[in-house]
Motif scaffolding. Structure first.
Motif, short mmCIF file in Angstrom:
data_model
loop_
_atom_site.label_atom_id
_atom_site.label_comp_id
_atom_site.label_asym_id
_atom_site.label_seq_id
_atom_site.Cartn_x
_atom_site.Cartn_y
_atom_site.Cartn_z
N UNK A 1 22.83 36.38 -25.64
CA UNK A 1 21.39 36.84 -25.42
C UNK A 1 20.27 35.95 -25.22
N UNK A 2 20.61 34.62 -25.21
CA UNK A 2 19.57 33.57 -25.05
C UNK A 2 19.33 33.37 -23.58
N UNK A 3 20.08 33.76 -22.79
CA UNK A 3 19.99 33.82 -21.34
C UNK A 3 18.54 33.55 -20.65
N UNK A 4 17.62 34.72 -20.99
CA UNK A 4 16.42 34.61 -20.59
C UNK A 4 15.14 34.53 -21.52
N UNK B 1 29.18 27.27 -34.55
CA UNK B 1 30.52 27.19 -35.45
C UNK B 1 30.38 27.09 -36.74
N UNK B 2 29.30 27.74 -37.20
CA UNK B 2 29.20 27.77 -38.82
C UNK B 2 30.13 28.62 -39.39
N UNK B 3 30.92 28.03 -40.30
CA UNK B 3 31.76 29.11 -41.01
C UNK B 3 31.49 30.00 -42.07
N UNK B 4 30.00 29.77 -42.38
CA UNK B 4 29.54 30.61 -43.46
C UNK B 4 28.57 31.74 -43.08
N UNK B 5 27.98 31.33 -41.83
CA UNK B 5 26.89 32.41 -41.26
C UNK B 5 27.39 33.36 -40.25
N UNK B 6 26.84 34.45 -40.06
CA UNK B 6 27.15 35.25 -38.76
C UNK B 6 26.50 34.82 -37.78
N UNK B 7 26.70 33.86 -37.09
CA UNK B 7 25.99 33.17 -35.89
C UNK B 7 25.50 34.23 -34.65
N UNK B 8 26.62 34.84 -34.32
CA UNK B 8 26.28 36.19 -33.53
C UNK B 8 25.00 37.01 -33.85
N UNK B 9 25.28 37.49 -35.16
CA UNK B 9 24.14 38.29 -35.76
C UNK B 9 22.83 37.50 -35.72
N UNK B 10 22.60 36.27 -35.95
CA UNK B 10 21.45 35.76 -35.93
C UNK B 10 20.81 35.50 -34.67
N UNK B 11 21.68 35.32 -33.58
CA UNK B 11 21.23 35.08 -32.28
C UNK B 11 20.72 36.28 -31.58
N UNK B 12 21.27 37.42 -31.99
CA UNK B 12 20.91 38.86 -31.63
C UNK B 12 19.41 39.11 -32.33
N UNK B 13 19.85 39.06 -33.63
CA UNK B 13 18.49 39.17 -34.47
C UNK B 13 17.25 38.69 -33.94
N UNK B 14 17.37 36.94 -33.66
CA UNK B 14 16.22 36.35 -33.34
C UNK B 14 15.61 36.84 -32.16
N UNK B 15 16.39 37.28 -31.31
CA UNK B 15 15.82 37.66 -29.67
C UNK B 15 15.36 39.06 -29.54
N UNK C 1 13.79 48.31 -39.96
CA UNK C 1 12.76 49.20 -39.61
C UNK C 1 11.68 48.70 -38.63
N UNK C 2 11.38 47.35 -38.68
CA UNK C 2 10.29 46.84 -37.53
C UNK C 2 10.73 45.55 -37.45
N UNK C 3 10.15 45.09 -36.11
CA UNK C 3 10.18 43.56 -35.84
C UNK C 3 9.32 42.75 -36.65
N UNK C 4 9.67 41.62 -36.72
CA UNK C 4 8.62 40.64 -37.51
C UNK C 4 7.63 39.75 -36.55
N UNK C 5 6.54 39.73 -36.68
CA UNK C 5 5.85 39.56 -35.72
C UNK C 5 5.03 38.00 -35.79
N UNK C 6 5.59 37.42 -37.04
CA UNK C 6 5.01 36.18 -37.32
C UNK C 6 6.02 34.95 -36.71
N UNK C 7 5.21 33.58 -36.51
CA UNK C 7 6.05 32.66 -35.90
C UNK C 7 7.46 32.51 -37.10
N UNK C 8 8.41 32.17 -36.16
CA UNK C 8 9.75 32.12 -37.30
C UNK C 8 10.49 30.81 -36.60
N UNK C 9 10.74 29.97 -37.45
CA UNK C 9 11.82 28.81 -36.87
C UNK C 9 13.19 28.72 -37.53
N UNK C 10 14.15 28.83 -36.76
CA UNK C 10 15.31 29.05 -37.12
C UNK C 10 16.32 28.05 -36.69
#
Length: 187
Positions: A78-81, A45-59, A31-40
């Protein structure tokens, strides 16, 4: 399996509650981006988490300039820039590390249980019974996430993070930004 921290034990209710809260968080982020500081922190190669989703969502959704994603592995697409994404390699042959595991990122090499000289070695790591038995007998091992295999190597789980001190410094930097923002809001 029994060990002092019960890592291999799965609390069903805890998983259910985590699922519910993470589903709510995903809906809120849609619904909306999160505008507070986040540390992830993410091991590619994590076999439990969807790491591509996490990278995309973070950016795309964690928009505060003080947010940081510590990423162990090859840089996500998506981390390039995005200067907020801090990439460290997860293959460290000099330490006999093939790739990082999700549990390893949380523990210091000095941790008495999980550290580099810790007393708990997790040999049950998705390899064949012969390799597991050799690991349990104390054979020299390489360290990795669950299920990683490489010819001629026995792997135990990587249970510590060689970059733990640096990672904590990054986390403290994010927390300092939160504290500074709170102080400004209270003025």
């Amino acid at each position: 399996m029994q060990n002092p921290v019960r890592y291999m034990m799965a609390p069903t209710n805890g998983f259910a509650q985590f699922y519910r809260s993470s589903s709510q968080a995903r809906r809120a982020l849609e619904r909306a981006p999160f505008d507070k500081p986040v540390f992830m922190v993410v091991a590619e190669h994590d076999s439990v988490l969807d790491t591509a989703y996490l990278a995309k969502t973070f950016s795309a959704r964690f928009i505060h300039p003080a947010s940081r994603l510590v990423w162990y592995g090859a840089a996500p697409e998506r981390a390039g820039d995005d200067r907020r994404v801090l990439v460290r390699p997860d293959r460290l042959p000099e330490l006999r590390i093939s790739q990082y595991s999700h549990m390893g990122v949380m523990f210091s090499p000095e941790n008495p249980l999980y550290g580099s000289k810790g007393r708990l070695r997790i040999c049950w790591n998705g390899q064949d019974a012969e390799a597991t038995a050799a690991c349990e007998r104390g054979a020299p091992v390489w360290l990795s996430d669950w299920g990683y295999r490489e010819d001629g190597k026995i792997h135990a789980r990587l249970t510590f993070n060689p970059s733990f001190g640096w990672q904590n410094d990054v986390m403290i930097g994010v927390l300092d930004q939160i504290g500074a923002a709170s102080a400004r809001a209270g003025e």
